[in-house]
Scaffold this motif. Structure first.
Motif, PDB file in Angstrom:
ATOM      1  N   ALA A  77       1.153  -1.399   0.010  1.00  0.00           N
ATOM      2  CA  ALA A  77       0.102   0.219  -0.276  1.00  0.00           C
ATOM      3  C   ALA A  77       0.916   1.470   0.204  1.00  0.00           C
ATOM      4  O   ALA A  77       0.634   1.975  -0.500  1.00  0.00           O
ATOM      5  CB  ALA A  77      -1.423   0.038   1.278  1.00  0.00           C
ATOM      6  N   HIS A  78       1.602   1.218   0.674  1.00  0.00           N
ATOM      7  CA  HIS A  78       2.960   2.488   0.550  1.00  0.00           C
ATOM      8  C   HIS A  78       3.859   2.214  -0.922  1.00  0.00           C
ATOM      9  O   HIS A  78       4.415   3.048  -1.125  1.00  0.00           O
ATOM     10  CB  HIS A  78       3.408   2.196   2.328  1.00  0.00           C
ATOM     11  CG  HIS A  78       3.203   1.962   3.216  1.00  0.00           C
ATOM     12  ND1 HIS A  78       3.057   3.298   3.916  1.00  0.00           N
ATOM     13  CD2 HIS A  78       2.495   0.549   3.080  1.00  0.00           C
ATOM     14  CE1 HIS A  78       2.699   2.778   4.769  1.00  0.00           C
ATOM     15  NE2 HIS A  78       1.843   1.686   4.909  1.00  0.00           N
ATOM     16  N   VAL A  79       3.977   1.357  -1.377  1.00  0.00           N
ATOM     17  CA  VAL A  79       4.799   1.596  -2.381  1.00  0.00           C
ATOM     18  C   VAL A  79       4.208   2.423  -3.342  1.00  0.00           C
ATOM     19  O   VAL A  79       5.631   2.972  -4.161  1.00  0.00           O
ATOM     20  CB  VAL A  79       5.431  -0.481  -3.121  1.00  0.00           C
ATOM     21  CG1 VAL A  79       6.200  -0.280  -3.816  1.00  0.00           C
ATOM     22  CG2 VAL A  79       5.907  -0.531  -1.525  1.00  0.00           C
ATOM     23  N   LYS A  80       2.930   1.867  -3.814  1.00  0.00           N
ATOM     24  CA  LYS A  80       2.681   2.856  -4.793  1.00  0.00           C
ATOM     25  C   LYS A  80       2.470   4.373  -4.771  1.00  0.00           C
ATOM     26  O   LYS A  80       2.653   5.208  -6.009  1.00  0.00           O
ATOM     27  CB  LYS A  80       0.568   2.564  -5.288  1.00  0.00           C
ATOM     28  CG  LYS A  80      -0.003   2.559  -4.375  1.00  0.00           C
ATOM     29  CD  LYS A  80      -1.379   2.766  -4.111  1.00  0.00           C
ATOM     30  CE  LYS A  80      -2.433   2.422  -3.413  1.00  0.00           C
ATOM     31  NZ  LYS A  80      -4.071   2.297  -2.764  1.00  0.00           N
ATOM     32  N   TYR A  81       2.441   4.846  -3.262  1.00  0.00           N
ATOM     33  CA  TYR A  81       2.741   6.491  -3.065  1.00  0.00           C
ATOM     34  C   TYR A  81       3.948   6.497  -3.501  1.00  0.00           C
ATOM     35  O   TYR A  81       5.079   7.604  -3.260  1.00  0.00           O
ATOM     36  CB  TYR A  81       2.230   6.536  -1.796  1.00  0.00           C
ATOM     37  CG  TYR A  81       0.617   6.762  -2.093  1.00  0.00           C
ATOM     38  CD1 TYR A  81       0.295   7.331  -2.503  1.00  0.00           C
ATOM     39  CD2 TYR A  81       0.614   5.553  -0.988  1.00  0.00           C
ATOM     40  CE1 TYR A  81      -1.192   6.794  -2.042  1.00  0.00           C
ATOM     41  CE2 TYR A  81      -0.854   5.220  -0.751  1.00  0.00           C
ATOM     42  CZ  TYR A  81      -1.490   5.836  -1.529  1.00  0.00           C
ATOM     43  OH  TYR A  81      -3.460   6.177  -2.024  1.00  0.00           O
TER      44      TYR A  81
END
Length: 161
Positions: free
Chosen positions: A155-159
């Motif tokens: 979920a954090h990687v896409k940001y």
């Protein structure tokens, strides 16, 4: 070193070039030593070139000082098809006293690769003692926990892109 050897210890003196602004050995230097020991251990076990796939759970327990004798111990505690889980412990001491103290510990996962850089099989490590079984079981538990954390991290990687 012979193939199939399960553990290794690297020893050296901490040098002035290893120091951070606070006067202690830099964490990055310790991480480099950990990676070197993990490579030496996994290559000795597998007889193959190995790459670092994961380093985690690193705990900096106590500082290392310039001039300390440093011992980085690595031990195979679990094997997969191409991977090896390596337990790492870093100890340091004043060479005049040789009273080792734990400074850092972690787990590193190494993967054996062939000439094309593709994962290749490694010999299975089979626990022989009660302590070995506990180490293997701990590695499996940590592996399952990493999978859960990895899913959450997606979920954090896409940001970050």
């Amino acid at each position: 070193m012979s193939r199939g050897k399960r553990d290794i210890t690297l020893r050296f003196l901490a040098e002035p070039g290893d120091v951070n602004f606070g006067g202690k050995v830099h964490g990055g230097a310790v991480m480099k030593w950990i990676d070197l020991a993990a490579y030496a251990c996994s290559a000795a076990w597998s007889g193959k070139y190995c790459i670092t796939a994961y380093a985690g759970g690193i705990r900096f327990v106590q500082p290392i000082h310039v001039g300390n004798l440093v011992e980085v111990s690595a031990k195979v505690i679990y094997t997969g098809r191409s991977s090896m889980h390596i337990a790492i412990g870093v100890q340091a001491s004043d060479p005049k006293e040789l009273k080792n103290r734990l400074t850092t510990h972690c787990i590193v996962i190494m993967v054996a690769v062939d000439e094309d850089g593709k994962p290749t099989s490694v010999p299975e490590w089979i626990p022989e003692t009660e302590e070995d079984v506990k180490l293997r079981d701990s590695a499996i538990k940590l592996m399952n926990m990493r999978k859960e954390i990895g899913e959450e991290m997606e979920a954090h990687v896409k940001y970050l892109k």
